[in-house]
Scaffold this motif. Sequence first.
Motif, short mmCIF file in Angstrom:
data_model
loop_
_atom_site.label_atom_id
_atom_site.label_comp_id
_atom_site.label_asym_id
_atom_site.label_seq_id
_atom_site.Cartn_x
_atom_site.Cartn_y
_atom_site.Cartn_z
N VAL A 109 0.81 -1.24 0.61
CA VAL A 109 0.11 0.13 -0.11
C VAL A 109 1.16 1.50 0.49
O VAL A 109 0.89 2.14 -0.75
N LEU A 110 1.75 1.34 0.95
CA LEU A 110 2.63 2.89 0.82
C LEU A 110 3.91 2.82 -0.01
O LEU A 110 4.22 3.73 -0.38
N VAL A 111 4.36 1.70 -0.76
CA VAL A 111 5.49 1.42 -1.37
C VAL A 111 4.92 1.59 -3.07
O VAL A 111 4.78 2.27 -4.07
N ARG A 112 4.61 0.20 -3.27
CA ARG A 112 4.45 -0.53 -4.58
C ARG A 112 3.27 0.39 -5.36
O ARG A 112 3.37 0.93 -6.28
N SER A 113 1.79 0.30 -4.81
CA SER A 113 0.78 1.93 -5.47
C SER A 113 1.01 3.03 -5.50
O SER A 113 0.44 3.66 -6.45
N VAL A 114 2.42 3.38 -4.22
CA VAL A 114 2.01 5.16 -5.36
C VAL A 114 3.27 4.29 -5.99
O VAL A 114 2.93 5.93 -7.18
N VAL A 115 3.99 4.07 -6.55
CA VAL A 115 4.93 4.15 -7.65
C VAL A 115 3.84 3.16 -9.03
O VAL A 115 3.97 3.94 -10.06
N VAL A 116 3.10 2.58 -8.69
CA VAL A 116 2.21 2.06 -10.12
C VAL A 116 0.72 3.02 -10.06
O VAL A 116 1.59 3.37 -11.53
N LEU A 117 0.75 3.99 -9.67
CA LEU A 117 -0.49 5.02 -9.83
C LEU A 117 0.79 6.26 -10.35
O LEU A 117 0.09 7.21 -10.83
N SER A 118 1.77 6.67 -9.50
CA SER A 118 2.17 7.91 -10.00
C SER A 118 2.84 7.36 -11.57
O SER A 118 3.09 8.24 -11.96
N HIS A 119 3.32 6.71 -11.37
CA HIS A 119 3.83 6.26 -13.11
C HIS A 119 2.60 6.27 -14.19
O HIS A 119 2.76 6.69 -15.67
N ALA A 120 1.88 5.46 -13.57
CA ALA A 120 0.35 5.51 -14.79
C ALA A 120 0.25 7.42 -15.18
O ALA A 120 -0.03 7.61 -15.87
N ALA A 121 0.01 7.91 -13.60
CA ALA A 121 -0.26 9.43 -13.99
C ALA A 121 0.51 10.64 -14.62
O ALA A 121 0.44 10.81 -15.50
N ALA A 122 1.98 10.47 -14.38
CA ALA A 122 2.95 10.92 -14.77
C ALA A 122 2.91 10.40 -16.51
O ALA A 122 3.42 11.50 -17.03
N THR A 123 2.63 9.16 -16.73
CA THR A 123 2.97 9.27 -18.51
C THR A 123 2.06 9.87 -18.71
O THR A 123 2.02 10.83 -20.24
N ALA A 124 0.40 10.31 -19.00
CA ALA A 124 0.16 10.25 -19.15
C ALA A 124 -0.26 12.12 -19.43
O ALA A 124 -0.50 12.18 -20.32
N MET A 125 -0.01 12.47 -18.07
CA MET A 125 0.20 13.90 -17.56
C MET A 125 1.38 14.27 -18.40
O MET A 125 0.97 15.63 -19.17
N ARG A 126 2.53 13.53 -18.78
CA ARG A 126 3.58 14.13 -19.46
C ARG A 126 3.09 14.50 -20.94
O ARG A 126 3.03 15.23 -21.68
N GLU A 127 2.27 13.38 -21.62
CA GLU A 127 1.88 13.31 -22.79
C GLU A 127 1.30 14.89 -22.98
O GLU A 127 0.87 15.16 -24.30
N ARG A 128 0.05 15.04 -21.47
CA ARG A 128 -0.98 15.50 -22.04
C ARG A 128 0.03 17.67 -21.94
O ARG A 128 -0.70 18.74 -22.68
N GLY A 129 0.82 17.32 -21.41
CA GLY A 129 1.55 18.76 -20.64
C GLY A 129 1.60 19.16 -19.61
O GLY A 129 1.69 20.61 -19.50
N HIS A 130 0.27 18.36 -18.76
CA HIS A 130 -0.01 19.43 -17.23
C HIS A 130 -0.30 18.12 -16.99
O HIS A 130 -0.31 17.73 -16.91
N GLY A 131 0.26 18.74 -15.19
CA GLY A 131 -0.93 18.16 -14.09
C GLY A 131 -0.42 18.30 -12.96
O GLY A 131 0.92 18.59 -12.59
N ALA A 132 -0.32 16.91 -11.79
CA ALA A 132 -0.16 17.72 -11.12
C ALA A 132 -0.08 15.91 -9.94
O ALA A 132 -0.79 15.10 -10.23
N ILE A 133 1.20 15.25 -9.11
CA ILE A 133 0.99 14.66 -7.89
C ILE A 133 1.22 15.01 -7.38
O ILE A 133 2.41 16.11 -6.85
N ILE A 134 1.16 14.41 -5.78
CA ILE A 134 0.89 14.80 -4.70
C ILE A 134 1.16 13.54 -3.67
O ILE A 134 0.11 12.45 -4.17
N ASN A 135 2.07 12.84 -3.47
CA ASN A 135 2.21 12.00 -2.60
C ASN A 135 2.25 12.30 -1.08
O ASN A 135 3.58 12.90 -1.16
N VAL A 136 1.70 11.11 -0.48
CA VAL A 136 1.62 11.88 0.92
C VAL A 136 3.08 10.98 1.56
O VAL A 136 2.24 9.71 1.94
N SER A 137 3.79 11.55 2.02
CA SER A 137 5.06 10.94 2.94
C SER A 137 4.49 11.62 4.27
O SER A 137 3.33 11.09 5.07
#
Length: 255
Positions: A109-137
């Motif tokens: 939950v704390l590590v793997r899900s953050v990595v997988v979801l960040s990868h999916a979001a960042a890939t899609a956001m970079r293609e669109r040229g905008h977006g933000a990710i907040i990882n609660v540490s």
Amino acid sequence: MATALVTGASAGIGKTFATELASRGHDLVVVARNTQRLEELKAELERRHNVAVEVLPADLSERLDVQLVADRLADPARPIDLLVNNAGYGLKKSFLQNDIRDEEELLAVLVRSVVVLSHAAATAMRERGHGAIINVSSVAGFLASGTYSAAKSYVTVFSESLAGELKGSGVTVTALCPGFTRTEFHDRAGIKGQGAPDFMWLQADSLVKECLDDVDKGKVVSIPGAQYKLIAGALRVLPRPIVRTGKLVRRHRPK
């Protein structure tokens, strides 16, 4: 209208993020295990703020459920503009007292899900040229106190690394590192925070607003509260043998 996806949205900091974002006019995708709580949150936010809320039940300790959320983040027809990786919990006992299966599930939950979801979001956001990710540490990530501390250290450094990789892309990444916060987190973990003075406790609504302000400023690490900014700064320069004693947090762990 921007759309935000918040994990662990049924309670605590995640629910506060969902509520604050809805008040700012964001449509939402809310993710958690408890479908009933999510449906209640959906009804409340749609009624109060006239936004659209999509309920996405998922157990982020399960690979298939994580992939379900990742697929939603990657969907080009329904873009997500802000991902809040908030889902998490703590374990009451120390590492060697816990069943290793509980430790593995925690890391999922704390590590793997953050990595997988960040990868999916960042890939899609970079293609669109905008977006933000907040990882609660957590400020605990600057300590050396069990698997939770180690996992949060990973989340902070991972966020810093991803922010560097995305520099100039229009996509930002922010690691939110709160300290003691008044939510149901400690009750669920069996950690009551005995011995922590009142001034050490943060209010969830204040820290969420401060974090969102830091996101707007492009900050990579957001540490809410003057007391925790001071603590985090000290922990970064203290000799590691002192940090490794764990005395800074062990006094708040139940016997």
